[in-house]
Every structure is written in C-alpha cells, then in structure tokens.
Design a protein around this motif. Structure first.
Motif, mmCIF file in Angstrom:
data_model
loop_
_atom_site.group_PDB
_atom_site.id
_atom_site.type_symbol
_atom_site.label_atom_id
_atom_site.label_comp_id
_atom_site.label_asym_id
_atom_site.label_seq_id
_atom_site.Cartn_x
_atom_site.Cartn_y
_atom_site.Cartn_z
ATOM 1 N N ALA A 144 0.856 -1.194 0.000
ATOM 2 C CA ALA A 144 0.000 0.000 0.000
ATOM 3 C C ALA A 144 0.881 1.230 0.000
ATOM 4 C CB ALA A 144 -0.918 0.004 1.220
ATOM 5 N N ILE A 145 0.404 2.275 -0.644
ATOM 6 C CA ILE A 145 1.106 3.560 -0.640
ATOM 7 C C ILE A 145 0.121 4.639 -0.227
ATOM 8 C CG2 ILE A 145 0.672 4.038 -3.106
ATOM 9 C CD1 ILE A 145 3.590 5.287 -3.045
ATOM 10 N N TRP A 146 0.621 5.587 0.566
ATOM 11 C CA TRP A 146 -0.197 6.706 1.056
ATOM 12 C C TRP A 146 0.466 7.986 0.563
ATOM 13 C CZ3 TRP A 146 -1.519 7.323 6.992
ATOM 14 C CH2 TRP A 146 -2.657 8.150 7.128
ATOM 15 N N PHE A 147 -0.203 8.659 -0.377
ATOM 16 C CA PHE A 147 0.341 9.892 -0.944
ATOM 17 C C PHE A 147 -0.021 11.080 -0.052
ATOM 18 C CE2 PHE A 147 0.049 7.498 -5.096
ATOM 19 C CZ PHE A 147 1.418 7.364 -5.236
ATOM 20 N N THR A 148 0.982 11.892 0.269
ATOM 21 C CA THR A 148 0.827 12.975 1.249
ATOM 22 C C THR A 148 0.675 14.358 0.627
ATOM 23 O OG1 THR A 148 3.228 13.308 1.396
ATOM 24 C CG2 THR A 148 2.253 11.690 2.881
ATOM 25 N N ASP A 149 0.924 14.485 -0.688
ATOM 26 C CA ASP A 149 0.960 15.819 -1.294
ATOM 27 C C ASP A 149 0.042 15.971 -2.501
ATOM 28 O OD1 ASP A 149 2.937 17.219 0.334
ATOM 29 O OD2 ASP A 149 4.360 15.765 -0.450
ATOM 30 N N ASP A 150 -0.920 15.075 -2.644
ATOM 31 C CA ASP A 150 -1.845 15.198 -3.774
ATOM 32 C C ASP A 150 -2.673 16.473 -3.658
ATOM 33 O OD1 ASP A 150 -1.099 12.908 -5.093
ATOM 34 O OD2 ASP A 150 -2.606 11.633 -4.141
ATOM 35 N N PRO A 151 -2.972 17.124 -4.804
ATOM 36 C CA PRO A 151 -2.668 16.729 -6.183
ATOM 37 C C PRO A 151 -1.419 17.403 -6.761
ATOM 38 C CG PRO A 151 -4.214 18.549 -6.233
ATOM 39 C CD PRO A 151 -3.880 18.305 -4.772
ATOM 40 N N TYR A 152 -0.569 17.934 -5.905
ATOM 41 C CA TYR A 152 0.459 18.863 -6.367
ATOM 42 C C TYR A 152 1.587 18.209 -7.156
ATOM 43 C CZ TYR A 152 -2.121 21.311 -2.774
ATOM 44 O OH TYR A 152 -3.146 21.843 -2.024
ATOM 45 N N TYR A 153 1.804 16.899 -6.984
ATOM 46 C CA TYR A 153 2.887 16.221 -7.706
ATOM 47 C C TYR A 153 2.376 14.997 -8.465
ATOM 48 C CZ TYR A 153 5.511 19.205 -4.569
ATOM 49 O OH TYR A 153 5.984 20.298 -3.894
ATOM 50 N N THR A 154 1.183 15.105 -9.011
ATOM 51 C CA THR A 154 0.562 13.954 -9.680
ATOM 52 C C THR A 154 1.279 13.571 -10.973
ATOM 53 O OG1 THR A 154 -1.079 15.545 -10.500
ATOM 54 C CG2 THR A 154 -1.740 14.115 -8.687
ATOM 55 N N ASP A 155 2.069 14.453 -11.550
ATOM 56 C CA ASP A 155 2.881 14.058 -12.707
ATOM 57 C C ASP A 155 3.845 12.931 -12.319
ATOM 58 O OD1 ASP A 155 1.614 16.079 -14.020
ATOM 59 O OD2 ASP A 155 3.350 17.404 -14.171
ATOM 60 N N ILE A 156 4.284 12.941 -11.080
ATOM 61 C CA ILE A 156 5.198 11.906 -10.580
ATOM 62 C C ILE A 156 4.424 10.724 -10.009
ATOM 63 C CG2 ILE A 156 7.053 11.405 -8.930
ATOM 64 C CD1 ILE A 156 7.761 14.404 -9.060
ATOM 65 N N THR A 157 3.448 11.005 -9.148
ATOM 66 C CA THR A 157 2.745 9.925 -8.454
ATOM 67 C C THR A 157 1.914 9.069 -9.398
ATOM 68 O OG1 THR A 157 0.906 11.417 -7.908
ATOM 69 C CG2 THR A 157 2.689 11.209 -6.289
ATOM 70 N N SER A 158 1.497 9.613 -10.544
ATOM 71 C CA SER A 158 0.719 8.817 -11.501
ATOM 72 C C SER A 158 1.520 7.639 -12.032
ATOM 73 C CB SER A 158 0.254 9.694 -12.664
ATOM 74 O OG SER A 158 1.370 10.246 -13.361
ATOM 75 N N GLY A 159 2.839 7.748 -12.045
ATOM 76 C CA GLY A 159 3.690 6.653 -12.487
ATOM 77 C C GLY A 159 4.040 5.675 -11.385
ATOM 78 N N ILE A 160 3.826 6.083 -10.140
ATOM 79 C CA ILE A 160 4.134 5.232 -8.990
ATOM 80 C C ILE A 160 2.927 4.395 -8.586
ATOM 81 C CG2 ILE A 160 4.754 5.279 -6.534
ATOM 82 C CD1 ILE A 160 6.284 7.869 -7.095
ATOM 83 N N ALA A 161 1.764 5.000 -8.563
ATOM 84 C CA ALA A 161 0.560 4.394 -8.000
ATOM 85 C C ALA A 161 0.212 3.018 -8.567
ATOM 86 C CB ALA A 161 -0.616 5.356 -8.169
ATOM 87 N N PRO A 162 0.267 2.791 -9.895
ATOM 88 C CA PRO A 162 -0.192 1.495 -10.427
ATOM 89 C C PRO A 162 0.616 0.291 -9.970
ATOM 90 C CG PRO A 162 -0.114 3.161 -12.162
ATOM 91 C CD PRO A 162 0.594 3.737 -10.978
ATOM 92 N N HIS A 163 1.740 0.493 -9.324
ATOM 93 C CA HIS A 163 2.598 -0.614 -8.918
ATOM 94 C C HIS A 163 2.265 -1.146 -7.517
ATOM 95 C CE1 HIS A 163 5.164 0.091 -12.441
ATOM 96 N NE2 HIS A 163 4.920 1.365 -12.213
ATOM 97 N N TYR A 164 1.284 -0.541 -6.858
ATOM 98 C CA TYR A 164 0.898 -0.956 -5.515
ATOM 99 C C TYR A 164 -0.464 -1.651 -5.525
ATOM 100 C CZ TYR A 164 4.770 1.694 -3.515
ATOM 101 O OH TYR A 164 6.025 2.157 -3.177
ATOM 102 N N TYR A 165 -0.641 -2.556 -4.580
ATOM 103 C CA TYR A 165 -1.906 -3.275 -4.456
ATOM 104 C C TYR A 165 -3.037 -2.314 -4.103
ATOM 105 C CZ TYR A 165 -5.395 -6.569 -2.642
ATOM 106 O OH TYR A 165 -6.558 -7.269 -2.417
ATOM 107 N N HIS A 166 -2.776 -1.364 -3.187
ATOM 108 C CA HIS A 166 -3.803 -0.411 -2.764
ATOM 109 C C HIS A 166 -3.179 0.981 -2.671
ATOM 110 C CE1 HIS A 166 -7.932 -0.383 -0.675
ATOM 111 N NE2 HIS A 166 -7.645 0.874 -1.004
ATOM 112 N N VAL A 167 -3.874 1.960 -3.218
ATOM 113 C CA VAL A 167 -3.414 3.351 -3.232
ATOM 114 C C VAL A 167 -4.315 4.181 -2.319
ATOM 115 C CG1 VAL A 167 -3.077 5.414 -4.652
ATOM 116 C CG2 VAL A 167 -2.513 3.137 -5.570
ATOM 117 N N PHE A 168 -3.683 4.970 -1.453
ATOM 118 C CA PHE A 168 -4.408 5.890 -0.583
ATOM 119 C C PHE A 168 -3.968 7.317 -0.902
ATOM 120 C CE2 PHE A 168 -4.452 1.844 1.542
ATOM 121 C CZ PHE A 168 -5.757 1.751 2.028
#
Length: 374
Positions: free
Chosen positions: A130-154
């Motif tokens: 699981a990954i918990w993003f702390t700065d959305d939506p300000y860095y979604t250009d980066i996090t959009s490439g990270i998120a699909p690799h985790y079982y659950h995204v928060f």
C-alpha cells in the motif's frame, strides 16, 4: 517608642507584589480551568489503541524534514496498533527484508524515493503493498507513475481517486492524513509567546496575495507569522517585526504556537501554482490539508479557507470557521477575539471531533482494514 513609618519605596514594592500576586493567581486559575477542560475532552474522545494481530513493514519517505515527523508519527502509531512493526528506509534491500520477515502488509509513505523494482519484488512474494500519498494533487505528474505498482493506493485528495483509477489502479481510497496526537495536543504555552492571531506555513503565491490584503486589516492585533519566503510580501519591511522568516518548525514548537494564539489561520495551497507544482492534469483540490487537523487538535479556533470536503470532517460555525476573502477573515477574527466564550466553545468542539475521528490511530486502522480485506 513611636513606630517608624514605612518608606514610600517599601510601600510601593509591597503594592506591586500584591498586584502581581493577584494577577498571577487570576491567570493561573484561568489557565488551569482551560487545561482542565481540554484534558477532559482528551480523555473522553481520544481513541484507545488496540493491538491487532498483524505484522507491518513500514517504508519511510526517505526525504528527511519536513517529512520525517510524519514518518515518526506513523511509526509510533503503528507500534500501538500492530503486534509487530518492521521499519525500513527506501535505500534498504526491501525485498530481502520482506522475504526474511514475511510481513502481512508493506506500507510506503509518499514513495517517491522507493525504487519500483523493490515494490515489484515484494508483490511477487504475495505480500500486499500500500502507498499513502501525502501531497496530492500537487505532484501527480510523478505519483501517476508510482501508484499502479501498488496493491492499494491511498490519497489525501478526493479528486485524485478517479485520477488514479483511470491509470489502472484497481483499489484506490480517499484517506486524509489526520493528526498524530502525540505531537499536536492542548498545551499550556509559555506566556512569552502568546498572542492573538497566528499563521505557520510557506509563503506560496496565493498566500502572499491573501496576506498582502489581510495584514493591514489585522495589524493592530498581536500577530505571529512563520515560514519560508515571507519576504515576498509587498511591504515586507513594514510587517517584518512579527514574521519569523525562513523557518521550518518541528511539530512540538508548532503546536506550542498554535496553543499560544487564540486564532490560527489556515490557507490551502493552490492547485495551479506552476512555480512549484507538477500537476499538468490540473486536478483541483477539494480536500483539507493536514494542518486542518493539526490546528484543531491543538485546541484553538481555526479560521480556514473553504474547501468542499471540509464539511465531511467538521461542522462549519460549530467546530471550525471558514472565510471566503481577506476581508471576511479579518471581520471574523475581530468578532471571535471580542467573543471569547464563543471562540473557546468552537475550539473545544473541534478538539473533540478531531480526537474522535481524525487521529493516526483511526486513519491507520482504516488503511489496514481496506488493504487486508479488499
């Protein structure tokens, strides 16, 4: 023999002592009463951690300050609610640790420094990630490439839930960060730092625009502003005396400052500030920032700009007060500084709601339930 008259200097000292003693007793009584009210709410509302039969592997942000206090708070909370916690940093050989320790769940915070091949290796072991993003939506250009690799995204931003789902994430949940009560709580702050209105945060351009208009309206009050880049203000030289410039504040002194002031201002970042953001999708932000919960947990009145999702977490006018312009903010600050009982009642209700619903204990239990049962 006639009794000698006391000298004027002695009489003056005695009178000053009596005045000081009377004032000190009154202030001490008032402080004690307030702290007693806060402690009653803390004991009534704060969740009691219960250990769960789960082994957590927590991977820190690896970013240092100001992210390290988030890591510290989450680690401390996990140790309260999980039977076993293993902590790693992104540079560790995460796959080896996971294979050896066999955790039930890997949780990464932020994840920007954690190599994706390490995440793949843990997934291959059959361990949920699981990954918990702390700065959305300000860095979604980066996090959009990270998120699909985790079982659950928060994500702490509700508008990012469909964004990640559209990019192939099968399980995405909205989970605001909340507050670590071990850091943000009612405190009897030193009288030397007490004032009326406080703001702590970085001077992003939308905040500079706000304070350029606001400061002339509230300058007659006892103010405190702290953070990076406040020399951007149009009249910085005029406002410099009450600005603590260029300072990142740790949670404890931040909480002390919140407690020391009757009103704390919250101003959210702008989603379209292209000088810092990496949000080319221009996802708007509707959810409250972590400061919303940290201020409320410190038993002070919060004046915040309005975001749509705030109503999910607090009742406006009863647990939190919103403003829609600098003029509205200034008028409401004046009102509540002149109506102390109303101000305190809102602050106490906000403290209760925060401890009942918005602590790391509550959030991490939700995260574990959603990940392990999903």
């Amino acid at each position: 023999m006639a009794k000698a008259k006391r000298r004027p200097a002695v009489r003056s000292r005695d009178a000053a002592y009596r005045r000081g003693r009377a004032e000190g007793l009154a202030l001490g009584k008032a402080d004690g009463h307030w702290q007693g009210l806060c402690e009653y709410i803390v004991r009534k509302a704060a969740p009691v951690p219960v250990k769960r039969p789960i082994h957590m592997l927590y991977v820190t942000t690896g970013k240092g300050f100001p992210y390290s206090p988030l890591d510290d708070g989450i680690i401390a909370t996990l140790k309260e609610i999980a039977e076993r916690v293993t902590v790693a940093v992104p540079s560790d050989d995460i796959a080896v640790i996971a294979a050896r320790e066999r955790p039930d769940l890997l949780l990464a915070l932020d994840g920007m420094h954690l190599a994706l091949d390490k995440v793949h290796a843990v997934n291959a072991l059959g361990i949920r990630t699981a990954i918990w993003f702390t700065d959305d939506p300000y860095y979604t250009d980066i996090t959009s490439g990270i998120a699909p690799h985790y079982y659950h995204v928060f994500t702490l931003e509700r508008n990012c839930v469909p964004f990640y789902a559209e990019r192939g994430c099968a399980r995405v949940s909205y989970l605001p960060l909340g507050v670590f009560h071990g850091a943000y709580r009612p405190r009897n702050s030193d009288r030397s730092i007490r004032g009326e209105i406080c703001f702590i945060g970085t001077a992003y351009w939308n905040r500079v625009d706000l304070f350029n208009r606001l400061l002339p309206l509230i300058a007659h009050r006892r103010l405190y502003v702290s953070g990076m880049w406040w020399d951007r203000l149009a009249e910085f030289g005029r406002w410099k005396p009450f600005i603590d410039l260029g300072k990142w504040m740790e949670p404890l002194p931040t909480s002390e400052r919140y407690n020391a002031h009757k009103i704390v201002i919250n101003s959210h970042r702008a989603h379209d500030d292209d000088t810092f953001n990496q949000n080319s999708a221009m996802i708007t932000a509707v959810s409250p920032n972590p400061r919303t919960f940290e201020i409320s947990a410190s038993a002070t009145l919060q004046l915040t700009d309005c975001r749509d999702d705030i109503a999910q977490h607090y009742v406006s006018g009863e647990e939190i007060v919103t403003y829609d312009s600098p003029e509205d903010l200034a008028a409401k600050a004046e009102y509540y500084l002149e109506h102390e009982e109303e101000r305190r009642n809102i602050a106490l209700r906000s403290l209760y709601r925060t401890l009942r619903d918005h602590t790391y204990v509550s959030r991490l239990n939700q995260l574990i339930d959603l990940t392990m049962n999903g």
